[in-house]
Design an enzyme around this catalytic site. Structure first.
Site, PDB file in Angstrom:
ATOM      1  N   GLU A   1       0.277  43.537  12.301  1.00  0.00           N
ATOM      2  CA  GLU A   1       1.778  43.859  12.109  1.00  0.00           C
ATOM      3  C   GLU A   1       1.679  45.143  11.463  1.00  0.00           C
ATOM      4  O   GLU A   1       0.942  45.415  10.393  1.00  0.00           O
ATOM      5  CB  GLU A   1       2.360  42.471  11.405  1.00  0.00           C
ATOM      6  CG  GLU A   1       1.791  42.188  10.173  1.00  0.00           C
ATOM      7  CD  GLU A   1       2.519  40.720   9.698  1.00  0.00           C
ATOM      8  OE1 GLU A   1       2.644  40.831   8.489  1.00  0.00           O
ATOM      9  OE2 GLU A   1       2.493  39.938  10.415  1.00  0.00           O
TER      10      GLU A   1
ATOM     11  N   GLN B   1      -1.279  34.620   3.256  1.00  0.00           N
ATOM     12  CA  GLN B   1      -1.390  34.463   4.605  1.00  0.00           C
ATOM     13  C   GLN B   1      -2.157  35.410   5.119  1.00  0.00           C
ATOM     14  O   GLN B   1      -2.511  36.505   4.399  1.00  0.00           O
ATOM     15  CB  GLN B   1      -0.023  34.416   5.778  1.00  0.00           C
ATOM     16  CG  GLN B   1       0.790  35.579   5.452  1.00  0.00           C
ATOM     17  CD  GLN B   1       2.039  35.456   6.234  1.00  0.00           C
ATOM     18  OE1 GLN B   1       2.103  35.807   7.458  1.00  0.00           O
ATOM     19  NE2 GLN B   1       3.022  34.529   5.729  1.00  0.00           N
TER      20      GLN B   1
END
Length: 417
Positions: A139, A112
């Site tokens: 992130e 991803q």
């Protein structure tokens, strides 16, 4: 008067890749963190514990069950602080700029990446059922236990080597694309021609015909299981076999040849900006991100795959794993605290460790923060906390901490503008 330090409870997400039952740190912390009616089912996977204001799984005040976002919205100047409100206008409505999580990874997440802000807005407008918010999602992952991930593109010479020694991989790439990549693989990673060639290789791999992928993986796994590999395959062969067992005949298995395999010890961290391909493989982590749930997937998943948008959105930055490592620094205010500060404005994370009976403080910051106890117990302000406890701290508050007899480990996500 608005309380600025109080206990909150998060929510648990059960996904197929989560660790089972009490083996999951997410479940362990949730069971001790005051979530109403939560008990661990030892036959169920528990993947994520969410702490924040994202509407999918909003946190609540432990004392009243009011949503955290509603409480913040009632007094944003006090709880968020003026600087953060100016930098993140949505905070006026009670929305924190970050989402704090515990992840417990029992088997691989999908191959991803996360969209940048402009793409996230476009995808949300076009497919709000799939892309549920208009935000980007940089992130950071900090290992709680030994943790392994696929993280960013390998240096091109490594990919070129695999294309030379792994025939099952090379056969999925059209000869013209293969030849072009091999010809430029020694150029500097920032070279536009090399980036274009890497994109062509990745796009060809992700769109290879399913039947051909199935046949090549069968040959590859059979070769590895029979002991037929060369030295260059030593560090990837076991993961290729394991990922094929988890996701049979999935094209994502071949990503071990194009993405770095990163192994972290507890306390070590990686950061992934928009457009960086990755897949978490195993372990428990503290994860912090901008408040979003947008994911572009292309492999190792039963969920919807969006290969065209994934391929078009990647940065094609190719580097060794150190490119993604976040090295913590000592807090200037506390010898017991490390600061993990990634290159984005939405969040910073600290980790504080105290010995039995030791005292310190959660230092004052200009914005809001959420802290979770991941080991031991303590008195934080007026709150008695233990493993799994989650505490919100409003802007400008310094909170005294006294560790219990077993000491304390606490992670804290915060934002300062």
């Amino acid at each position: 008067m608005t309380s600025k330090v109080f206990s909150i409870v998060g929510g648990v997400q059960s996904y197929d890749w989560g660790k089972i039952g009490s083996k999951s740190k997410a479940a362990q912390f949730a069971s001790k963190g005051g979530i109403p009616n939560f008990t661990i089912d030892n036959f169920k996977p528990y993947a994520e514990l969410w702490m924040g204001t994202h509407p999918t799984v909003p946190s609540h005040l432990a004392s009243t069950n009011e949503t955290l976002s509603s409480y913040i919205a009632s007094s944003p100047e006090s709880l968020i602080g003026p600087n953060v409100l100016n930098a993140f206008p949505s905070a006026q409505k009670g929305n924190l700029p970050f989402l704090f999580k515990i992840l417990a990874i029992g088997k691989a997440l999908s191959i991803q990446a996360h969209p940048h802000k402009e793409l996230a807005e476009k995808l949300h407008a076009e497919r709000p059922d799939l892309y549920k918010d208009p935000n980007h999602k940089p992130e950071m992952a900090i290992a709680l236990t030994p943790f392994t991930a696929l993280c960013g593109f390998r240096p091109p010479p490594q990919i070129a080597t695999f294309l030379s020694v792994v025939p099952e991989f090379a056969s999925l790439i059209p000869p013209t694309i293969l030849t072009s990549f091999q010809a430029v693989s020694s150029l500097p990673p920032s070279n536009p021609e090399l980036k274009a060639a890497l994109r062509d290789v990745f796009a060809a791999l992700m769109t290879a015909p399913a039947e051909e992928v199935k046949n090549r993986l069968s040959m590859l796994v059979g070769r590895y299981k029979s002991g037929g590999w060369v030295e260059e395959e030593e560090d990837v062969k076991d993961w290729a076999v394991k990922l094929d067992e988890q996701f049979p005949s999935d094209i994502g298995v071949f990503c071990v040849y194009v993405l770095n395999i990163v192994k972290l010890k507890p306390g070590e961290a990686i950061f992934l900006g928009a457009g960086e391909p990755h897949a978490y493989l195993e372990g428990d982590i503290v994860e912090t991100m901008a408040t979003s749930d947008n994911v572009l997937r292309a492999g190792l998943t039963p969920k919807v795959r969006d290969v065209p948008n994934l391929v078009s959105s990647l940065t094609y930055t190719a580097a060794d794993p150190s490119h993604h490592i976040v090295y913590p620094t000592a807090s200037p205010k506390s010898p017991n605290t490390l600061i993990y500060d990634p290159p984005i404005p939405e969040f910073v994370v600290s980790k504080t460790n105290l010995g039995g009976g030791d005292t310190d403080a959660l230092e004052s910051v200009e914005g809001p923060s959420i802290a979770i106890v991941t080991g031991g117990s303590a008195k934080i302000g007026e709150l008695d906390v233990a493993e799994g406890s989650v505490v919100f701290v409003g802007a400008g508050e310094e909170v005294a901490v006294q560790a219990g007899n077993a000491g304390l480990e606490v992670f804290r996500a915060f934002v300062e503008a």
